[in-house]
Design a protein around this motif. Structure first.
Motif, short mmCIF file in Angstrom:
data_model
loop_
_atom_site.label_atom_id
_atom_site.label_comp_id
_atom_site.label_asym_id
_atom_site.label_seq_id
_atom_site.Cartn_x
_atom_site.Cartn_y
_atom_site.Cartn_z
N THR A 93 0.68 -1.47 0.01
CA THR A 93 0.03 -0.21 0.02
C THR A 93 0.67 1.07 -0.04
N GLY A 94 2.03 1.15 0.41
CA GLY A 94 3.02 2.48 0.60
C GLY A 94 2.41 3.25 1.86
N ARG A 95 1.87 2.51 2.75
CA ARG A 95 1.49 3.29 3.96
C ARG A 95 1.45 2.72 5.03
N ALA A 96 1.84 3.15 6.23
CA ALA A 96 1.76 2.53 7.59
C ALA A 96 1.38 3.64 8.47
N GLU A 97 0.12 3.44 9.00
CA GLU A 97 -0.21 4.42 9.98
C GLU A 97 -0.21 4.05 11.48
N LEU A 98 0.84 4.35 12.06
CA LEU A 98 1.12 3.96 13.53
C LEU A 98 0.54 5.07 14.31
N GLU A 99 0.62 4.76 15.75
CA GLU A 99 -0.19 5.79 16.51
C GLU A 99 0.44 7.21 16.43
N ARG A 100 1.90 7.23 16.63
CA ARG A 100 2.53 8.50 16.47
C ARG A 100 3.20 9.01 15.39
N VAL A 101 3.16 7.93 14.36
CA VAL A 101 3.97 8.20 13.09
C VAL A 101 3.10 7.81 11.93
N LEU A 102 3.36 8.58 10.78
CA LEU A 102 2.85 8.30 9.57
C LEU A 102 3.95 7.95 8.47
N VAL A 103 3.86 6.89 7.98
CA VAL A 103 4.76 6.48 6.90
C VAL A 103 4.23 6.42 5.61
N GLU A 104 4.70 7.21 4.64
CA GLU A 104 4.08 7.45 3.22
C GLU A 104 4.93 7.19 1.99
N ARG A 105 4.85 6.33 1.24
CA ARG A 105 5.81 6.22 0.13
C ARG A 105 5.42 7.17 -1.05
N VAL A 106 6.13 8.15 -1.18
CA VAL A 106 5.87 8.86 -2.50
C VAL A 106 7.10 8.93 -3.56
N GLY A 107 6.64 8.21 -4.61
CA GLY A 107 7.54 8.17 -5.70
C GLY A 107 8.91 7.30 -5.01
N GLU A 108 10.01 7.77 -5.08
CA GLU A 108 11.23 6.87 -4.61
C GLU A 108 11.66 7.35 -3.26
N ALA A 109 10.73 8.31 -2.42
CA ALA A 109 11.13 8.75 -1.12
C ALA A 109 9.88 8.15 -0.28
N ALA A 110 10.21 7.81 0.99
CA ALA A 110 9.11 7.61 2.18
C ALA A 110 9.20 8.51 3.04
N HIS A 111 8.10 9.14 3.43
CA HIS A 111 7.98 10.30 4.12
C HIS A 111 7.46 9.99 5.43
N VAL A 112 8.39 10.27 6.40
CA VAL A 112 8.01 9.54 7.97
C VAL A 112 7.43 10.91 8.54
N THR A 113 6.30 10.96 9.13
CA THR A 113 5.67 12.19 9.62
C THR A 113 5.48 12.00 11.33
N PHE A 114 6.30 12.82 11.92
CA PHE A 114 6.05 13.03 13.48
C PHE A 114 4.41 13.26 13.59
N ARG A 115 3.92 12.61 14.47
CA ARG A 115 2.45 12.98 14.84
C ARG A 115 1.96 13.07 16.25
N ASN A 116 3.02 13.50 16.96
CA ASN A 116 2.70 13.68 18.54
C ASN A 116 2.24 15.02 18.87
N ALA A 117 1.29 15.52 18.28
CA ALA A 117 0.60 16.88 18.06
C ALA A 117 0.27 17.40 19.43
N HIS A 118 0.03 16.76 20.48
CA HIS A 118 -0.44 17.44 21.70
C HIS A 118 0.77 17.98 22.37
N CYS A 119 2.05 17.57 22.07
CA CYS A 119 3.20 17.92 22.85
C CYS A 119 4.18 18.57 22.11
N LEU A 120 3.75 19.07 20.59
CA LEU A 120 4.73 19.70 19.85
C LEU A 120 5.65 18.74 19.23
N ASN A 121 5.28 17.56 18.98
CA ASN A 121 6.11 16.47 18.48
C ASN A 121 7.11 16.29 19.33
#
Length: 452
Positions: free
Chosen positions: A172-200
């Motif tokens: 799928t090119g996507r893994a949605e974890l509790e605190r992190v989102l991983v998405e494959r976009v072309g040849e890159a995988a974007h790892v996004t921190f999602r600890n929004a309540h405490c400024l990551n």
């Protein structure tokens, strides 16, 4: 039966130090008996917050004596102990599993599961500090020229959770974890921190998810480049904006929820080292290039990268910051050690600037003349996405991974990393229980409670 120690009647523990003869089995029994005698005294005392000055001094004398005995025992036997726990280094055991095994196989050497569970129920200031005993063991292992590299290898191997999620991520090119989102976009995988309540900010959950995410990026053959970026946060001051990282979650540190094995040492041996040295996929291969999978990493810094956030930038291959962002390692202010920042920052900035940042709390802003020492590009906020895409194209070439591997061998040899980490383990564990740190995090927590 243990008799409780009455208030004001507690002398210091003056038991003679154990004498070790050099035979592992005999010395293990001697250590176990000595530690058990100390634990019997501790069991007679009230819990730490209820002790008077004399009772607390008695407890500290017990811990000091037992820790000295453990150090002496490990000086003689650390390689033999490690080989016993890993079947002669035929089995790779991660840090937590290694400590659990040591507690069962060598009583008194490290805290038991029950002791650590009791610690986990307390805020940091009310704990006994048994993680310091874990640190003594880990440091001894890391100092060993045979056991240390083997433990590092164990921590570079793919995590079980990543292996469970890998097929789904590849499909799928996507893994949605509790605190992190991983998405494959072309040849890159974007790892996004999602600890929004405490400024990551980094906490145990984010660290665990980041290791899983890094493993997935390195294991997916369709990915050539990893990208780290903070997601949008919900803090009133920054609501709707991306923030890279606020560093360690000091509220969690105050509440006793920042673990030594999972966070303080685990992040350095885990996902950060995997980004820098690669994922160990073939332990039996002779050449490091054949043993590991490495890929270049890009950091996109929105708003700020504080503490652990700035530490991450020091192992990345390209750092892009938005105009107005800043970087800092407020170690002196917080009272703890900024991970491996002390090892890595000076080779980027030089020793004088590194001291100003680490010891003096200097911030590096995007209009600072020295920003180029830690950031490759500074761009307006609206150009961040395009700048990241450009960096992905530049770093996706087939020779990039090989060249970054060779750069890493020159910049930070494994033995340098290992010996630094051995000292870091002991110092960081001790600082986490020091009076100045406990007082600072308590004051911050009280202010946050007052603000609601």
């Amino acid at each position: 039966m243990t008799t409780a120690v009455a208030p004001g009647t507690a002398p210091l523990w003056s038991a003679p130090a154990p004498r070790f003869g050099g035979v592992l089995a005999d010395d293990a029994q001697t250590l176990a008996a000595f530690a058990a005698a100390g634990e019997e005294l501790l069991a007679a005392l009230p819990s730490r917050p209820l002790r008077d000055e004399g009772q607390d001094a008695l407890a500290q004398s017990v811990f000091t004596a037992c820790r000295a005995a453990r150090r002496s025992f490990l000086t003689l036997h650390v390689e033999a102990v490690y080989d016993d726990l890993t079947e002669g280094r035929k089995r790779h055991e991660r840090l937590t599993g290694l400590l659990d095994a040591a507690a069962l196989r060598f009583p008194g050497l490290v805290p038991s599961g029950d002791q650590m569970a009791a610690e986990g129920a307390c805020i940091q200031a009310e704990k006994e500090g048994r993680e310091i005993d874990q640190a003594i063991f880990c440091a001894a292992v890391l100092r060993s020229q045979t056991a240390g590299p083997h433990l590092i290898d164990a921590m570079l191997m793919p995590s079980p959770r990543a292996l469970e999620l890998l097929d789904g991520f590849r499909a799928t090119g996507r893994a949605e974890l509790e605190r992190v989102l991983v998405e494959r976009v072309g040849e890159a995988a974007h790892v996004t921190f999602r600890n929004a309540h405490c400024l990551n900010a980094e906490d145990n959950s984010l660290i665990a998810d980041l290791e899983t995410a890094v493993d997935l990026v390195l294991l997916d053959d369709r990915v050539r480049v990893g990208v780290l970026r903070g997601g949008e946060v919900d803090h009133p001051r920054y609501e709707g904006r991306r923030v890279f990282s606020a560093g360690i979650n000091l509220k969690d540190l105050r509440n006793g929820d920042i673990s030594f094995t999972g966070f303080l040492l685990g992040r350095e041996l885990g996902y950060i080292n995997k980004m820098y040295r690669g994922l160990l996929t073939d332990p039996g291969a002779a050449a490091w290039a054949e043993r590991t999978v490495q890929k270049p990493w890009i950091g996109a810094v929105d708003t700020f990268a504080i503490g652990g956030g700035m530490q991450l930038l020091l192992v990345l291959d390209r750092v892009i910051a938005e105009e107005g962002a800043y970087l800092s390692l407020p170690a002196a202010e917080e009272g703890i050690v900024p991970g491996l920042g002390n090892l890595r920052l000076s080779r980027l900035t030089g020793a004088r600037t590194a001291r100003q940042v680490i010891l003096g709390g200097r911030r590096i802003t995007t209009d600072d003349p020295d920003v180029h020492l830690v950031c490759d590009r500074v761009v307006p906020a609206q150009e961040m996405d395009a700048a990241v895409e450009s960096a992905v194209r530049e770093l996706s070439g087939p020779a990039v991974a090989a060249n970054r591997r060779m750069l890493g061998l020159t910049e930070e040899p494994l033995d340098l990393y290992r010996t630094y980490l051995a000292e870091f383990a002991v110092v960081q564990a001790a600082r986490s229980y020091s009076e100045d740190v406990l007082a600072k995090v308590e004051r911050r927590w009280q202010r946050s409670q007052e603000r609601g």
